[in-house]
Design an enzyme around this catalytic site. Structure first.
Site, PDB file in Angstrom:
ATOM      1  N   CYS A 635      21.073 -33.845   0.516  1.00 10.33           N
ATOM      2  CA  CYS A 635      20.124 -34.268  -0.504  1.00 10.33           C
ATOM      3  C   CYS A 635      20.693 -35.453  -1.249  1.00 10.33           C
ATOM      4  CB  CYS A 635      19.766 -33.122  -1.442  1.00 10.33           C
ATOM      5  SG  CYS A 635      21.170 -32.260  -2.138  1.00 10.33           S
ATOM      6  N   HIS A 686      13.329 -30.165  -8.218  1.00  7.15           N
ATOM      7  CA  HIS A 686      13.900 -30.772  -9.425  1.00  7.15           C
ATOM      8  C   HIS A 686      12.965 -30.672 -10.615  1.00  7.15           C
ATOM      9  CE1 HIS A 686      15.986 -32.653  -6.018  1.00  7.15           C
ATOM     10  NE2 HIS A 686      17.023 -32.394  -6.771  1.00  7.15           N
TER      11      HIS A 686
HETATM   12  N1  GLN Z   1      23.284 -24.144  -0.968  1.00 13.51           N
HETATM   13  C1  GLN Z   1      23.262 -24.893  -2.179  1.00 13.51           C
HETATM   14  C2  GLN Z   1      22.212 -24.316  -3.124  1.00 13.51           C
HETATM   15  O1  GLN Z   1      21.223 -23.855  -2.671  1.00 13.51           O
HETATM   16  C3  GLN Z   1      22.959 -26.339  -1.918  1.00 13.51           C
HETATM   17  C4  GLN Z   1      23.053 -27.160  -3.174  1.00 13.51           C
HETATM   18  C5  GLN Z   1      22.960 -28.662  -2.986  1.00 13.51           C
HETATM   19  O2  GLN Z   1      22.503 -29.169  -2.005  1.00 13.51           O
HETATM   20  N2  GLN Z   1      23.358 -29.416  -3.940  1.00 13.51           N
HETATM   21  O3  GLN Z   1      22.370 -24.334  -4.329  1.00 13.51           O
HETATM   22 ZN    ZN Z   2      20.464 -30.054  -2.026  1.00 10.68          ZN
END
Ligand code: GLN
Ligand code: ZN
Length: 746
Positions: A635, A686
């Site tokens: 991400c 988000h």
């Molecule tokens: N596995 C993590 C979560 O679900 C992934 C977090 C991230 O990509 N920043 O919180």
């Molecule tokens: Zn993420």
């Protein structure tokens, strides 16, 4: 005399005063005046403590209540229309740009945030348009310069260089800004131009020349300040710009010193040597720094040399003084911002031939610390080093190609077409955080805590079953943070109590510190995943943070390459993945959200980085049988740059943040012919906003117009940790319904 300088200081306060005050202001619990007072105190403390530590050139104007780039936007009237006309005070407009505002009938989203160069600091991206009416609304540089002066500290103001693409519009404003600074009595101004270490600067020679020939005559003496990398071929024109001084980063780019000396020698430029790292927390080897400083002095003379931090100290915690859980031995390895300030002044004093007893003893103490750390390094973990040396190419690859694995996994996992899954975390409720805090304070026992976590896991599993998700997760309730959690369970890390560093706005992080060879004393997540699997017949996905992300979100060691550290992490995680499979888990996700962020600033350096980062991920995930379905998640990135790299990872399934980026991203995937399974996010986590069922169907339909049907997974953009339960429930019900519809329609 050789002068010493600091390019910028953390603005969070030694006890996170600024965060607390800013958040209290947002909550309506502190007035704007009170907030200004807290900020003034923090600034004053920084200035006076730098002065006490003997720093000659002290920065001002680098303070910020949210983000220094946003400060420039606000000062230059780069304020998008949507924030105006709501009757907000300038301060509230400023915060609305940074974090959005949803109150009293006003509903405006935040401006976009981006990572600042290759750091984990996020800045608020200025939004220019045809209508932007550039003007200088206020002059923060002058205000803070005067504020410092009133506090008895004369400073060198800091200003971000003008965005070169907007020169015609911005030059008059910069002239005004710098002219006012000169009138206020500033002798020097530090103009930050980290852009000059990028490839992109190489064809802007003319624009830079115009800018600085216009600015220099009206401005205080300009120290053109580059950092985070090397000037390379840009040096040719940079050394000719009509400025008074040049700062170079010798922490990130030590190799450029000789070239730079040669280039500035025939000029009158003052050379500021960034010898004390602004990006890491290790003590500087003062003896080595002194040698480089002396060499420069011999070439261009004492009066033309400044000893400085490599960049602003924004990326380091304020002070080591508050740490009382690190052992004395460990504490002796580090220097945080204030300690770094002492280092620059010691280095400068030694080069200047100071006879001061305090300088001599600081120098001796540093030599002892550096020697002790070297001694510690010799007591490294031989077993780990041997294991890294013994990595063979076949350890990086799965046994069979994806097409073969896919069929085997289909039998094993028995997932429907368009499987639904989530990215790992479920809402981290107040109860979860409270339980963890209680465990920390020993108010509950380890057993009570574990029972509590088990209940959480079971209820998250039941929720997913009820909702009809296909590939389940345990929800990560046991994790404080995706990196810290693993760091605390591996050998090789230490943690600070107060080592906060600003990530964005009032969000600060406390990166773990890698101090020695990494190994895994025992399984980390296996019991939790096994427990989660034991309460359901649906397949359970194990959840780990990848080696590259753990490395990129920690302070790395300075004595061993990042490559070696990453491979050590990879080997530890490899054992964990193997243990998860042995424990009956049929899918494991290894998250690498920071893979893109670690990409070097210069394209010429990408191959070196990817040359160990990609194999590290593969090393972590390839130790299992073909039946284990590996997932990875990405991400916060622009994937175009690393597209082929993601393909090379050969994960069986990847999930990527996509709900905001339209379908452009998927077209990239199609263009390059991505061949493994993929779940582009259909739900922007988000925001508390719930995506409607139809909206998700539309997204799925758009994806299926681009991607082959047998490769598509349906999932949110990222983990649900920061979301509330209510919106999560509704959103996931909608997501599952959209998947059911797709199964019938396609
Ligand atoms: N596995 C993590 C979560 O679900 C992934 C977090 C991230 O990509 N920043 O919180
Ligand atoms: Zn993420």
């Amino acid at each position: 005399m050789v002068a010493s300088s600091v390019l910028g200081f953390p603005r969070i306060g030694a006890n996170r005063e600024v965060k607390k005050a800013v958040e209290a202001y947002w909550a309506g619990k502190l007035s704007a005046d009170e907030l200004t007072k807290v900020a003034a105190e923090v600034k004053k403390t920084s200035w006076t403590s730098l002065k006490e530590r003997g720093v000659d050139l002290i920065p001002s104007g680098d303070f910020s209540l949210y983000d220094h780039v946003l400060d420039h936007s606000a000062a230059f009237n780069v304020i998008p229309k949507r924030y105006l006309g709501h009757n907000l005070s300038p301060l509230d407009v400023y915060f609305a740009m940074g974090r959005g505002r949803q109150a009293d009938g006003v509903d405006v989203p935040a401006s976009e945030m981006k990572k600042w160069f290759d750091s984990n600091y996020h800045f608020v991206v200025p939004e220019f348009s045809e209508e932007t009416d550039f003007k200088l609304l206020f002059n923060k540089a002058v205000e803070e310069f005067n504020e410092a002066k009133a506090a008895g500290v004369s400073t060198r103001p800091v200003v971000l260089g003008p965005p070169i693409t907007l020169l015609p519009k911005l030059l008059p404003i910069y002239k005004q800004l710098l002219g006012d600074l000169k009138a206020a009595g500033a002798e020097w101004v530090q103009v930050d131009e980290p852009f000059l270490v990028l490839d992109a600067a190489s064809n802007l020679e003319k624009q830079f020349a115009i800018a600085y020939s216009e600015l220099a005559p009206v401005s205080p003496k300009i120290l053109l300040t580059t950092y985070y990398g090397r000037l390379d071929s840009n040096l040719k024109f940079v050394a000719k710009l009509p400025v008074a001084g040049l700062h170079i980063d010798l922490d990130r780019a030590p190799g450029q010193l000789d070239e730079v000396i040669a280039a500035v020698k025939p000029t009158n430029l003052v050379l500021s040597l960034g010898l004390v790292s602004g990006r890491n927390i290790w003590k500087t080897d003062i003896e080595a720094a002194v040698k480089l400083g002396q060499k420069t002095v011999e070439a261009i003379g004492t009066d033309r040399v400044i000893i400085a931090t490599s960049s602003s100290l924004l990326h380091t915690p304020v002070t080591l003084a508050a740490e009382n859980k690190l052992t004395a031995e460990q504490k002796d390895w580090f220097a945080f911002a204030l300690e770094k300030a002492s280092e620059v002044s010691t280095i400068a004093a030694v080069i200047s031939g100071s006879q001061d007893a305090k300088v001599a003893s600081a120098y001796e103490a540093n030599k002892t610390s550096i020697a002790k750390r070297r001694e510690f390094e010799r007591t490294s973990d031989d077993a780990v080093r041997k294991r890294v040396a013994a990595i063979t190419p076949d350890m990086l690859n799965r046994k069979s190609p994806f097409a073969v694995r896919k069929e085997i996994q289909k039998q094993k996992l028995n997932l429907p077409k368009f499987p639904t899954t989530t990215i790992g975390s479920f809402p981290q409720t107040k109860e979860i955080r409270t339980a963890r805090a209680k465990l920390g304070k020993k108010e509950i026992t380890e057993e009570e805590y574990n029972e509590f976590i088990k209940k959480e896991i079971e209820s998250v599993v039941r929720f997913q079953e009820k909702t009809g998700l296909d590939l389940l997760v345990h929800g990560e309730p046991e994790r404080n943070d995706m990196v810290q959690y693993f760091g605390e369970r591996l050998h090789g890390f230490v943690f600070t109590q107060n080592g906060w560093v600003q990530s964005y706005g009032s969000r600060y992080v406390r990166p773990p510190i890698l101090v020695s060879d990494v190994s895994r004393p025992g399984p980390i997540t296996v019991e939790w995943s096994k427990y989660a699997q034991s309460v359901t017949t649906k397949p359970m996905k194990g959840m780990l943070t990848g080696p590259v992300t753990i490395l990129n979100w920690s302070f790395p060691r300075a004595d061993v390459s990042r490559e070696v550290q990453c491979k050590q992490l990879a080997l530890a995680l490899r054992d964990e993945v193997i243990d998860l499979e042995k424990g009956g888990i049929s899918a494991v996700q290894v998250d690498e959200p920071a893979l893109r962020e670690g990409l070097p600033l210069r394209k010429a350096d990408w191959a070196e980085y990817l040359g160990w980062a990609l194999p590290s991920f593969k090393l972590a995930t390839a130790g299992v049988t073909d039946a284990l379905q590996t997932h990875s998640h990405f991400c916060y990135s622009d994937f175009d740059d690393i597209f082929t790299s993601i393909q090379d990872l050969d994960a069986d399934v990847i999930s990527i943040e996509a709900s905001k980026s339209d379908m452009k991203l998927l077209n990239t995937f199609k263009h390059y012919g991505y061949s493994n399974q993929i779940g582009p996010g259909v739900y922007d986590i988000h925001s508390p906003r719930v995506p409607g069922e139809q909206e998700i169907k539309d997204r799925v339909a758009a994806m299926l117009a681009i991607l082959p049907a047998d490769l598509l997974f349906i999932n949110p953009d990222c983990g649900l940790k920061t979301r509330g339960w209510k919106e999560t429930e509704t959103s996931l019900v909608n997501l599952v319904n959209a998947a059911r519809w797709a199964r019938q329609t396609y």
